[in-house]
Design a protein around this motif. Structure first.
Motif, PDB file in Angstrom:
ATOM      1  N   ASP A 165       0.805  -1.216   0.000  1.00  0.00           N
ATOM      2  CA  ASP A 165       0.000   0.000   0.000  1.00  0.00           C
ATOM      3  C   ASP A 165       0.844   1.274   0.000  1.00  0.00           C
ATOM      4  O   ASP A 165       0.313   2.373   0.066  1.00  0.00           O
ATOM      5  CB  ASP A 165      -0.959   0.002   1.192  1.00  0.00           C
ATOM      6  CG  ASP A 165      -0.230   0.008   2.540  1.00  0.00           C
ATOM      7  OD1 ASP A 165       0.968  -0.348   2.574  1.00  0.00           O
ATOM      8  OD2 ASP A 165      -0.875   0.352   3.543  1.00  0.00           O
ATOM      9  N   ARG A 166       2.174   1.149  -0.106  1.00  0.00           N
ATOM     10  CA  ARG A 166       3.050   2.329  -0.148  1.00  0.00           C
ATOM     11  C   ARG A 166       2.698   3.178  -1.371  1.00  0.00           C
ATOM     12  O   ARG A 166       2.563   2.676  -2.469  1.00  0.00           O
ATOM     13  CB  ARG A 166       4.513   1.902  -0.234  1.00  0.00           C
ATOM     14  CG  ARG A 166       5.487   3.070  -0.328  1.00  0.00           C
ATOM     15  CD  ARG A 166       6.910   2.606  -0.492  1.00  0.00           C
ATOM     16  NE  ARG A 166       7.398   1.897   0.675  1.00  0.00           N
ATOM     17  CZ  ARG A 166       7.892   2.480   1.770  1.00  0.00           C
ATOM     18  NH1 ARG A 166       7.946   3.787   1.843  1.00  0.00           N
ATOM     19  NH2 ARG A 166       8.311   1.755   2.778  1.00  0.00           N
ATOM     20  N   ASP A 167       2.564   4.495  -1.160  1.00  0.00           N
ATOM     21  CA  ASP A 167       2.254   5.409  -2.258  1.00  0.00           C
ATOM     22  C   ASP A 167       3.389   5.381  -3.270  1.00  0.00           C
ATOM     23  O   ASP A 167       4.558   5.546  -2.918  1.00  0.00           O
ATOM     24  CB  ASP A 167       2.047   6.826  -1.716  1.00  0.00           C
ATOM     25  CG  ASP A 167       1.570   7.810  -2.772  1.00  0.00           C
ATOM     26  OD1 ASP A 167       1.732   7.545  -3.984  1.00  0.00           O
ATOM     27  OD2 ASP A 167       1.041   8.861  -2.382  1.00  0.00           O
ATOM     28  N   VAL A 168       3.058   5.182  -4.520  1.00  0.00           N
ATOM     29  CA  VAL A 168       4.061   5.093  -5.576  1.00  0.00           C
ATOM     30  C   VAL A 168       4.860   6.389  -5.708  1.00  0.00           C
ATOM     31  O   VAL A 168       6.003   6.376  -6.167  1.00  0.00           O
ATOM     32  CB  VAL A 168       3.403   4.661  -6.906  1.00  0.00           C
ATOM     33  CG1 VAL A 168       2.591   5.792  -7.508  1.00  0.00           C
ATOM     34  CG2 VAL A 168       4.412   4.143  -7.881  1.00  0.00           C
ATOM     35  N   ALA A 169       4.299   7.502  -5.263  1.00  0.00           N
ATOM     36  CA  ALA A 169       5.003   8.789  -5.327  1.00  0.00           C
ATOM     37  C   ALA A 169       6.215   8.821  -4.391  1.00  0.00           C
ATOM     38  O   ALA A 169       7.117   9.639  -4.582  1.00  0.00           O
ATOM     39  CB  ALA A 169       4.051   9.933  -4.982  1.00  0.00           C
ATOM     40  N   GLU A 170       6.251   7.925  -3.395  1.00  0.00           N
ATOM     41  CA  GLU A 170       7.373   7.862  -2.459  1.00  0.00           C
ATOM     42  C   GLU A 170       8.608   7.199  -3.071  1.00  0.00           C
ATOM     43  O   GLU A 170       9.681   7.249  -2.494  1.00  0.00           O
ATOM     44  CB  GLU A 170       6.979   7.081  -1.202  1.00  0.00           C
ATOM     45  CG  GLU A 170       5.881   7.725  -0.387  1.00  0.00           C
ATOM     46  CD  GLU A 170       5.452   6.850   0.783  1.00  0.00           C
ATOM     47  OE1 GLU A 170       6.199   5.922   1.165  1.00  0.00           O
ATOM     48  OE2 GLU A 170       4.349   7.082   1.308  1.00  0.00           O
ATOM     49  N   LEU A 171       8.460   6.559  -4.218  1.00  0.00           N
ATOM     50  CA  LEU A 171       9.558   5.823  -4.833  1.00  0.00           C
ATOM     51  C   LEU A 171      10.368   6.710  -5.773  1.00  0.00           C
ATOM     52  O   LEU A 171       9.865   7.700  -6.301  1.00  0.00           O
ATOM     53  CB  LEU A 171       9.015   4.625  -5.620  1.00  0.00           C
ATOM     54  CG  LEU A 171       8.178   3.621  -4.851  1.00  0.00           C
ATOM     55  CD1 LEU A 171       7.716   2.507  -5.776  1.00  0.00           C
ATOM     56  CD2 LEU A 171       8.948   3.048  -3.677  1.00  0.00           C
ATOM     57  N   SER A 172      11.592   6.299  -6.014  1.00  0.00           N
ATOM     58  CA  SER A 172      12.441   7.014  -6.973  1.00  0.00           C
ATOM     59  C   SER A 172      11.894   6.823  -8.378  1.00  0.00           C
ATOM     60  O   SER A 172      11.077   5.927  -8.634  1.00  0.00           O
ATOM     61  CB  SER A 172      13.866   6.463  -6.911  1.00  0.00           C
ATOM     62  OG  SER A 172      13.893   5.141  -7.439  1.00  0.00           O
ATOM     63  N   GLY A 173      12.367   7.643  -9.303  1.00  0.00           N
ATOM     64  CA  GLY A 173      11.946   7.527 -10.694  1.00  0.00           C
ATOM     65  C   GLY A 173      12.275   6.170 -11.280  1.00  0.00           C
ATOM     66  O   GLY A 173      11.489   5.592 -12.037  1.00  0.00           O
ATOM     67  N   GLY A 174      13.439   5.632 -10.933  1.00  0.00           N
ATOM     68  CA  GLY A 174      13.825   4.319 -11.427  1.00  0.00           C
ATOM     69  C   GLY A 174      12.900   3.226 -10.935  1.00  0.00           C
ATOM     70  O   GLY A 174      12.531   2.318 -11.689  1.00  0.00           O
TER      71      GLY A 174
END
Length: 171
Positions: free
Chosen positions: A61-70
């Motif tokens: 459920d982690r927001d995808v916006a929290e991830l790096s571009g890669g």
């Protein structure tokens, strides 16, 4: 796979689960009748995330916006390639990602090709095309302007020259 992951590839504000699984029954998260199986869905998301090298992979459920571009791009790759399609069209697949993620994405692209997927790479990066392709078609106005069936002696400069020649001659 779209070239602009921010506008067309991912949906920020929602979790990895929803970005991985918008239409994926093959991940095992749904029954044949279309009912969700949350535990199986979570397990499938975490397994596919691990297979495609997405980090961190602690929560579905982690927001995808929290991830790096890669890592966002790896999610787009996973969604496009996880079902082992017959054909995958990848538009600028490594645009805006770091060199480490590029290497992982290239490995995933080549693994898909070895598994039988016809991978069509559309890229504005001539170096990427020269290094990652075994055959290249230079397109101009919907037509093949140049063809390189054997990439052993083709460089980014040769591809750029072919591309610019078709641009100038068609202008």
């Amino acid at each position: 796979m779209p070239g602009d992951r921010q506008r067309e590839g991912i949906v920020t504000g929602i979790g990895l689960r929803e970005n991985f699984l918008p239409t994926r029954r093959a991940f095992g998260g749904w029954t044949r009748l279309g009912f969700r199986r949350p535990r199986r869905e979570t397990r499938a998301v975490l397994q596919v995330g691990a297979r495609f090298g997405v980090v961190p992979r602690d929560r579905a459920d982690r927001d995808v916006a929290e991830l790096s571009g890669g890592n966002q791009q790896k999610i787009v790759f996973a969604r496009a390639l996880a079902d082992r399609p017959d054909v995958a069209v990848l538009e600028d697949p490594t645009a805006g990602v770091d060199i480490g993620s590029r290497a992982v994405l290239y490995d995933l692209m080549h693994a898909a090709a070895r598994a039988g997927t016809a991978v069509i790479l559309i890229s504005t990066d001539f170096e990427e095309v020269a290094a990652q392709s075994h055959r290249v078609l230079v397109m101009s106005h919907g037509r093949v302007a140049a063809e390189f069936p054997d990439m052993t002696a083709v460089t980014a400069d040769i591809l750029a020259e072919a591309s610019y020649a078709t641009t100038r001659s068609s202008a």
